[in-house]
Design a protein around this motif. Structure first.
Motif, PDB file in Angstrom:
ATOM      1  N   SER A 112       0.842  -1.203   0.000  1.00 52.75           N
ATOM      2  CA  SER A 112       0.000   0.000   0.000  1.00 52.75           C
ATOM      3  C   SER A 112       0.872   1.247   0.000  1.00 52.75           C
ATOM      4  O   SER A 112       2.051   1.204   0.330  1.00 52.75           O
ATOM      5  N   GLY A 113       0.260   2.376  -0.356  1.00 55.63           N
ATOM      6  CA  GLY A 113       0.985   3.638  -0.361  1.00 55.63           C
ATOM      7  C   GLY A 113       1.253   4.166   1.040  1.00 55.63           C
ATOM      8  O   GLY A 113       2.114   4.997   1.237  1.00 55.63           O
ATOM      9  N   GLY A 114       0.513   3.650   2.023  1.00 57.05           N
ATOM     10  CA  GLY A 114       0.832   3.927   3.414  1.00 57.05           C
ATOM     11  C   GLY A 114       0.742   5.376   3.840  1.00 57.05           C
ATOM     12  O   GLY A 114       1.614   5.874   4.543  1.00 57.05           O
ATOM     13  N   ASP A 115      -0.305   6.094   3.429  1.00 56.81           N
ATOM     14  CA  ASP A 115      -0.418   7.485   3.840  1.00 56.81           C
ATOM     15  C   ASP A 115      -1.171   7.632   5.145  1.00 56.81           C
ATOM     16  O   ASP A 115      -1.283   8.724   5.683  1.00 56.81           O
ATOM     17  N   ASN A 116      -1.692   6.553   5.663  1.00 58.59           N
ATOM     18  CA  ASN A 116      -2.665   6.691   6.740  1.00 58.59           C
ATOM     19  C   ASN A 116      -2.608   5.489   7.672  1.00 58.59           C
ATOM     20  O   ASN A 116      -2.501   4.356   7.223  1.00 58.59           O
ATOM     21  N   LEU A 117      -2.701   5.756   8.959  1.00 58.63           N
ATOM     22  CA  LEU A 117      -2.613   4.665   9.942  1.00 58.63           C
ATOM     23  C   LEU A 117      -3.750   3.667   9.802  1.00 58.63           C
ATOM     24  O   LEU A 117      -3.625   2.526  10.212  1.00 58.63           O
ATOM     25  N   THR A 118      -4.871   4.087   9.234  1.00 60.49           N
ATOM     26  CA  THR A 118      -6.028   3.193   9.254  1.00 60.49           C
ATOM     27  C   THR A 118      -6.417   2.632   7.891  1.00 60.49           C
ATOM     28  O   THR A 118      -7.435   1.963   7.771  1.00 60.49           O
ATOM     29  N   ALA A 119      -5.633   2.891   6.839  1.00 65.36           N
ATOM     30  CA  ALA A 119      -5.999   2.382   5.513  1.00 65.36           C
ATOM     31  C   ALA A 119      -5.841   0.866   5.442  1.00 65.36           C
ATOM     32  O   ALA A 119      -4.858   0.308   5.918  1.00 65.36           O
ATOM     33  N   THR A 120      -6.839   0.203   4.846  1.00 59.87           N
ATOM     34  CA  THR A 120      -6.766  -1.246   4.648  1.00 59.87           C
ATOM     35  C   THR A 120      -7.117  -1.574   3.203  1.00 59.87           C
ATOM     36  O   THR A 120      -7.697  -0.763   2.491  1.00 59.87           O
ATOM     37  N   PHE A 121      -6.789  -2.799   2.781  1.00 55.39           N
ATOM     38  CA  PHE A 121      -7.096  -3.253   1.426  1.00 55.39           C
ATOM     39  C   PHE A 121      -8.539  -3.721   1.327  1.00 55.39           C
ATOM     40  O   PHE A 121      -9.067  -4.349   2.247  1.00 55.39           O
ATOM     41  N   ALA A 215      -9.807 -23.194   0.694  1.00 57.69           N
ATOM     42  CA  ALA A 215     -10.411 -23.081   2.027  1.00 57.69           C
ATOM     43  C   ALA A 215     -10.494 -21.642   2.519  1.00 57.69           C
ATOM     44  O   ALA A 215     -11.068 -21.365   3.556  1.00 57.69           O
ATOM     45  N   ARG A 216      -9.884 -20.713   1.766  1.00 60.59           N
ATOM     46  CA  ARG A 216      -9.751 -19.363   2.287  1.00 60.59           C
ATOM     47  C   ARG A 216     -10.768 -18.396   1.689  1.00 60.59           C
ATOM     48  O   ARG A 216     -10.986 -18.369   0.497  1.00 60.59           O
ATOM     49  N   THR A 217     -11.367 -17.586   2.530  1.00 60.84           N
ATOM     50  CA  THR A 217     -12.250 -16.520   2.079  1.00 60.84           C
ATOM     51  C   THR A 217     -11.694 -15.197   2.585  1.00 60.84           C
ATOM     52  O   THR A 217     -11.394 -15.068   3.772  1.00 60.84           O
ATOM     53  N   ALA A 218     -11.542 -14.217   1.683  1.00 66.99           N
ATOM     54  CA  ALA A 218     -11.011 -12.916   2.090  1.00 66.99           C
ATOM     55  C   ALA A 218     -11.968 -12.248   3.065  1.00 66.99           C
ATOM     56  O   ALA A 218     -13.179 -12.264   2.876  1.00 66.99           O
ATOM     57  N   VAL A 219     -11.408 -11.670   4.112  1.00 68.70           N
ATOM     58  CA  VAL A 219     -12.208 -10.974   5.115  1.00 68.70           C
ATOM     59  C   VAL A 219     -11.877  -9.489   5.069  1.00 68.70           C
ATOM     60  O   VAL A 219     -10.708  -9.103   5.034  1.00 68.70           O
ATOM     61  N   ASP A 220     -12.905  -8.665   5.042  1.00 77.55           N
ATOM     62  CA  ASP A 220     -12.693  -7.213   5.010  1.00 77.55           C
ATOM     63  C   ASP A 220     -12.443  -6.706   6.429  1.00 77.55           C
ATOM     64  O   ASP A 220     -13.305  -6.842   7.288  1.00 77.55           O
ATOM     65  N   PRO A 221     -11.266  -6.098   6.682  1.00 78.25           N
ATOM     66  CA  PRO A 221     -11.019  -5.562   8.024  1.00 78.25           C
ATOM     67  C   PRO A 221     -11.943  -4.386   8.344  1.00 78.25           C
ATOM     68  O   PRO A 221     -12.029  -3.959   9.492  1.00 78.25           O
ATOM     69  N   GLY A 222     -12.604  -3.854   7.340  1.00 82.30           N
ATOM     70  CA  GLY A 222     -13.491  -2.713   7.549  1.00 82.30           C
ATOM     71  C   GLY A 222     -12.850  -1.446   7.035  1.00 82.30           C
ATOM     72  O   GLY A 222     -11.651  -1.391   6.826  1.00 82.30           O
ATOM     73  N   PRO A 223     -13.674  -0.420   6.840  1.00 86.23           N
ATOM     74  CA  PRO A 223     -13.185   0.834   6.250  1.00 86.23           C
ATOM     75  C   PRO A 223     -12.294   1.610   7.201  1.00 86.23           C
ATOM     76  O   PRO A 223     -12.307   1.368   8.406  1.00 86.23           O
ATOM     77  N   MET A 224     -11.529   2.537   6.620  1.00 89.81           N
ATOM     78  CA  MET A 224     -10.690   3.393   7.445  1.00 89.81           C
ATOM     79  C   MET A 224     -11.541   4.400   8.208  1.00 89.81           C
ATOM     80  O   MET A 224     -12.736   4.553   7.953  1.00 89.81           O
ATOM     81  N   ALA A 225     -10.904   5.101   9.138  1.00 89.06           N
ATOM     82  CA  ALA A 225     -11.610   6.106   9.918  1.00 89.06           C
ATOM     83  C   ALA A 225     -12.129   7.206   8.998  1.00 89.06           C
ATOM     84  O   ALA A 225     -11.573   7.438   7.923  1.00 89.06           O
ATOM     85  N   PRO A 226     -13.194   7.885   9.402  1.00 86.88           N
ATOM     86  CA  PRO A 226     -13.731   8.974   8.584  1.00 86.88           C
ATOM     87  C   PRO A 226     -12.635   9.999   8.270  1.00 86.88           C
ATOM     88  O   PRO A 226     -11.820  10.307   9.126  1.00 86.88           O
ATOM     89  N   HIS A 227     -12.630  10.472   7.018  1.00 86.78           N
ATOM     90  CA  HIS A 227     -11.611  11.434   6.610  1.00 86.78           C
ATOM     91  C   HIS A 227     -12.164  12.240   5.446  1.00 86.78           C
ATOM     92  O   HIS A 227     -13.160  11.862   4.844  1.00 86.78           O
ATOM     93  N   VAL A 228     -11.490  13.307   5.136  1.00 83.48           N
ATOM     94  CA  VAL A 228     -11.971  14.209   4.090  1.00 83.48           C
ATOM     95  C   VAL A 228     -11.023  14.133   2.895  1.00 83.48           C
ATOM     96  O   VAL A 228      -9.811  14.155   3.052  1.00 83.48           O
TER      97      VAL A 228
END
Ligand SMILES: Nc1nc2c(ncn2[C@@H]2O[C@H](COP(=O)(O)OP(=O)(O)O)[C@@H](O)[C@H]2O)c(=O)[nH]1
Ligand SMILES: [Mg+2]
Length: 232
Positions: A112-121, A215-228
């Motif tokens: 990832s580009g890593g601009d944010n502590l909470t960004a996930t794939f 056997a594997r199913t991708a799991v979404d860690p959830g969206p990043m924190a609200p941001h503008v």
């Protein structure tokens, strides 16, 4: 439905493994280490994401751990997290190009580009993801949580060789992480600690086996924190 809209892994294609986390925590180094350690056993390729440059891709090419043409850069523009989460098209094209050009691959690593502590794939882009933080970011980071820290398939607490220099108690950091991760694994890593590198490789091998067996199913860690998003 197009393949990329399935969240269930199709074992007929390589495992797609994302590495997210803040800038400077050691994602590119972790990828270089994986390539160096696994290249004899697994067919690998890498996609990097940078805002305006292909710096990570150039660093990895210079590391000499993979043939240079197996490393592709996506230039994401202003919001790098968008390219791994909201509109993954450019990344999917890069991943699929590599998968076709070097078939059969075993794993495509996406940084990832890593601009944010909470960004996930997005699970539309990767089958599994590592979230990488480091001891230099301070001992409190693991406890503070967020989608990557809490729900990534593996949390890496990196650069443990620096812990004494920055007054961080690694065991405590792991405990804090465990308390927010509901049983998901956490790994204390340092490129200077061969045992920890071995554990990382073992985790990847296990994941590849799980992926191949279907056997594997991708799991979404959830969206990043609200941001503008600022435009203009
Ligand atoms: N001491 C130490 N430094 C590390 C380790 N891994 C990476 N680094 C350094 O941390 C800096 C950032 O690493 P990089 O992989 O570019 O981080 P990225 O921005 O997350 O991709 C570089 O100077 C690396 O040499 C580690 O295990 N120990
Ligand atoms: Mg990097």
């Amino acid at each position: 439905m197009p393949e990329h809209q399935h969240h269930r892994t199709a074992a007929s294609r390589p495992l797609r493994l994302g590495i997210a986390g803040p800038v400077g925590t050691g994602k590119s180094t972790l990828i270089a280490t994986l390539c160096a350690q696994l290249a004899d056993e697994l067919e690998l390729a890498v996609v990097t994401n940078d805002i305006y440059t292909d710096e990570d891709a150039r660093m990895l090419r210079a590391a000499g751990v993979l043939p240079v043409e197996r490393i592709r850069a996506v230039e994401t523009g202003a919001c790098p997290h968008t390219a791994i989460r909201d509109d993954v098209t450019a990344n999917l094209i890069a991943v699929e190009d590599l998968e076709h050009a070097f078939a059969p691959l075993d794993v495509v690593l996406v940084e990832s580009g890593g601009d944010n502590l909470t960004a996930t794939f997005s699970p539309a882009l990767v089958d599994a993801q590592i979230f990488c933080i480091d001891v230099a970011g301070g001992g409190d980071v693991a406890r503070k949580g967020g989608p990557g820290i809490e729900r990534a398939d593996l949390l890496v607490i990196n650069k443990t060789d620096l812990a004494a220099h920055v007054d961080v108690d690694v065991a405590r950091m792991i405990e804090d992480a465990a308390s927010v991760r509901s049983g998901l694994p956490t790994l204390a890593l340092s490129r200077a600690d061969q045992a920890s590198v071995g554990d990382l490789c073992k985790w990847v091998h296990h994941l590849v086996a799980e992926h191949r067996s279907g056997a594997r199913t991708a799991v979404d860690p959830g969206p990043m924190a609200p941001h503008v998003h600022r435009h203009g």
